[in-house]
Scaffold this motif. Structure first.
Motif, mmCIF file in Angstrom:
data_model
loop_
_atom_site.group_PDB
_atom_site.id
_atom_site.type_symbol
_atom_site.label_atom_id
_atom_site.label_comp_id
_atom_site.label_asym_id
_atom_site.label_seq_id
_atom_site.Cartn_x
_atom_site.Cartn_y
_atom_site.Cartn_z
ATOM 1 N N LEU A 121 -4.484 5.006 4.665
ATOM 2 C CA LEU A 121 -3.886 3.825 4.014
ATOM 3 C C LEU A 121 -4.852 2.633 4.038
ATOM 4 C CD1 LEU A 121 -0.253 4.221 5.331
ATOM 5 C CD2 LEU A 121 -0.893 4.068 2.910
ATOM 6 N N LEU A 168 0.846 -1.197 0.000
ATOM 7 C CA LEU A 168 0.000 0.000 0.000
ATOM 8 C C LEU A 168 0.879 1.243 0.000
ATOM 9 C CD1 LEU A 168 -2.673 -1.128 2.619
ATOM 10 C CD2 LEU A 168 -3.089 -0.698 0.178
ATOM 11 N N LEU A 169 2.078 1.111 0.578
ATOM 12 C CA LEU A 169 3.030 2.230 0.608
ATOM 13 C C LEU A 169 3.888 2.246 -0.652
ATOM 14 C CD1 LEU A 169 4.454 1.550 4.196
ATOM 15 C CD2 LEU A 169 2.627 3.129 3.588
ATOM 16 N N LYS A 220 -7.353 3.274 1.477
ATOM 17 C CA LYS A 220 -6.749 3.123 0.149
ATOM 18 C C LYS A 220 -6.834 1.668 -0.347
ATOM 19 C CE LYS A 220 -2.205 4.037 -1.902
ATOM 20 N NZ LYS A 220 -0.906 4.644 -1.632
ATOM 21 N N PHE A 254 0.902 0.781 11.029
ATOM 22 C CA PHE A 254 1.365 1.960 10.277
ATOM 23 C C PHE A 254 1.978 2.990 11.226
ATOM 24 C CE2 PHE A 254 -2.022 0.672 7.057
ATOM 25 C CZ PHE A 254 -1.112 0.202 6.129
ATOM 26 N N GLN A 291 -3.062 9.460 8.669
ATOM 27 C CA GLN A 291 -2.405 8.827 7.507
ATOM 28 C C GLN A 291 -2.644 7.312 7.500
ATOM 29 O OE1 GLN A 291 1.527 10.299 8.435
ATOM 30 N NE2 GLN A 291 1.550 11.665 6.656
ATOM 31 N N SER A 292 -2.620 6.720 8.693
ATOM 32 C CA SER A 292 -2.827 5.270 8.802
ATOM 33 C C SER A 292 -4.241 4.904 8.366
ATOM 34 C CB SER A 292 -2.594 4.803 10.238
ATOM 35 O OG SER A 292 -1.309 5.183 10.662
#
Ligand SMILES: C[S+](C)CC[C@H](N)C(=O)O
Ligand SMILES: N[C@@H](CCS)C(=O)O
Ligand SMILES: [Zn+2]
Length: 343
Positions: free
Chosen positions: A105, A58-59, A108, A92, A101-102
């Motif tokens: 993700l 994912l990153l 996402k 994360f 942000q986590s």
């Protein structure tokens, strides 16, 4: 109420099993699930030797996740499972991401799968796909987050309390549900306590999306912790949000007996997505080849699983788009009314 309905769902007030049965019927009596996501990411060059395992992509390589989803859809899968199996807010954060942000993700992972579905449907718009194409948001166990293969032991030591597990999964479940999947996939559930935590969270968080509960076994009788499969399936059966109950990431040779046990305590649809039968070396994060079965052998079990009552069938770790193509063909021969996305 957490969750948008999708995939023709509209399930806010509908029992989870009724929603899954409706999709199964629309698929001609069976639905094909995808195969191993993480192991197929590796086959496409991803290095998953990381505490995040597949969630690392994912990153680093969301395009690869999209590609693998598309490969499974082209192979005939009706259901694709997101790359959130080992994606957790806690995981994360320990990499330095903020809570926000986590959560992004996590969302996402669902967005990537939905994009893959849109691309697939667009690609086939000249001969529109008639059967359901569904996105299931994966929730791996606390043991998966530990990244030491604990989802094959289910032994959580002092962390093994109901409140701890509910607290661990709560926000993750809410964020994934809000991202708009069609289903929530509680996968590779190794012990009864975690199943109980999931049932309580589905109710307390007022999740409106059907969920499936999938356990894993290494002896063909119990789930991996030694807890009774019958007791675990009974817990899943008691929750109206649970749309299907089954087994994943377990060698194919054990599946027949496990389905019969589940059948004793539930009429909910049964799902089966075994691994290749190989053993995982958690230290090296590698699969020990040799004990696995070939795609042909895997598919030779499919008829039996159908007779046993499984209606959603796919593969887990070390199965590939070829495995899914073979399952899809085999189910198509069995049920001539099943529409396949590929010739
Ligand atoms: C289903 S296992 C192969 C998943 C990977 C494990 N949680 C690990 O991080 O090693
Ligand atoms: N959906 C996950 C399950 C791992 S056991 C995957 O296929 O990677
Ligand atoms: Zn697996």
């Amino acid at each position: 109420m957490v969750g948008k309905s999708g995939g023709g769902g509209g399930v806010a007030e509908e029992d989870g099993a009724a929603a899954v049965r409706r999709w199964v019927e629309a698929g001609g009596g069976r639905l094909v699930m995808d195969g191993g996501l993480a192991t197929e990411l590796e086959a496409n060059g991803a290095d998953l030797n990381d505490p995040l395992w597949s969630a690392k992509c994912l990153l680093s390589s969301p395009h690869l996740i999209r590609k693998v989803h598309l490969d499974y859809l082209e192979a005939g899968a009706n259901i694709i499972i997101t790359a959130s199996y080992q994606a957790t807010i806690q995981g994360f954060e320990s990499k330095g991401f903020s809570k926000e942000q986590s959560e992004d993700l996590l969302a996402k992972s669902v967005e990537i799968a939905r994009e893959a579905r849109d691309m697939f449907l667009k690609e086939h718009s000249d001969r529109p796909i008639q059967h359901p194409i569904l996105v299931a948001a994966s929730i791996g166990s606390y043991g998966a987050y530990l990244a030491d293969g604990s989802e094959y032991s289910g032994d959580y030591g002092e962390a093994g309390t109901l409140e701890f597990l509910k607290d661990f999964h709560k926000r993750r479940l809410e964020v994934l549900a809000e991202a708009g999947p069609d289903l929530i996939a509680f996968e590779t559930i190794p012990n009864k306590l975690e199943a109980q935590a999931y049932v309580e969270l589905l109710d307390e968080c007022n999740i409106s999306i059907p969920a499936w509960f999938s356990f894993n076994s290494k002896d063909g009788v119990h789930i991996v912790s030694g807890d009774s499969l019958i007791e675990c399936a009974t817990i899943a059966n008691g929750c109206s949000k649970v749309g299907a109950v089954g087994i994943n990431c377990t060698p194919p040779r054990f599946i027949h007996g496990l389905i019969l046990s589940i059948r004793k305590v539930t009429d909910k649809p049964i799902l089966i997505y075994p691994n290749s039968g190989e053993r995982y070396d958690a230290e090296k994060k590698e699969w020990v080849e040799s004990t696995g079965v070939s795609d042909g052998d895997f598919v030779s079990y499919v008829n039996e699983w159908c007779k046993d009552g499984a209606v959603l069938i796919g593969g887990c770790c070390r199965t590939t788009p070829n495995t899914i193509k073979a399952i899809s063909r085999s189910l198509n021969q069995r049920h001539s009314s099943l529409h396949l996305p590929v010739a």
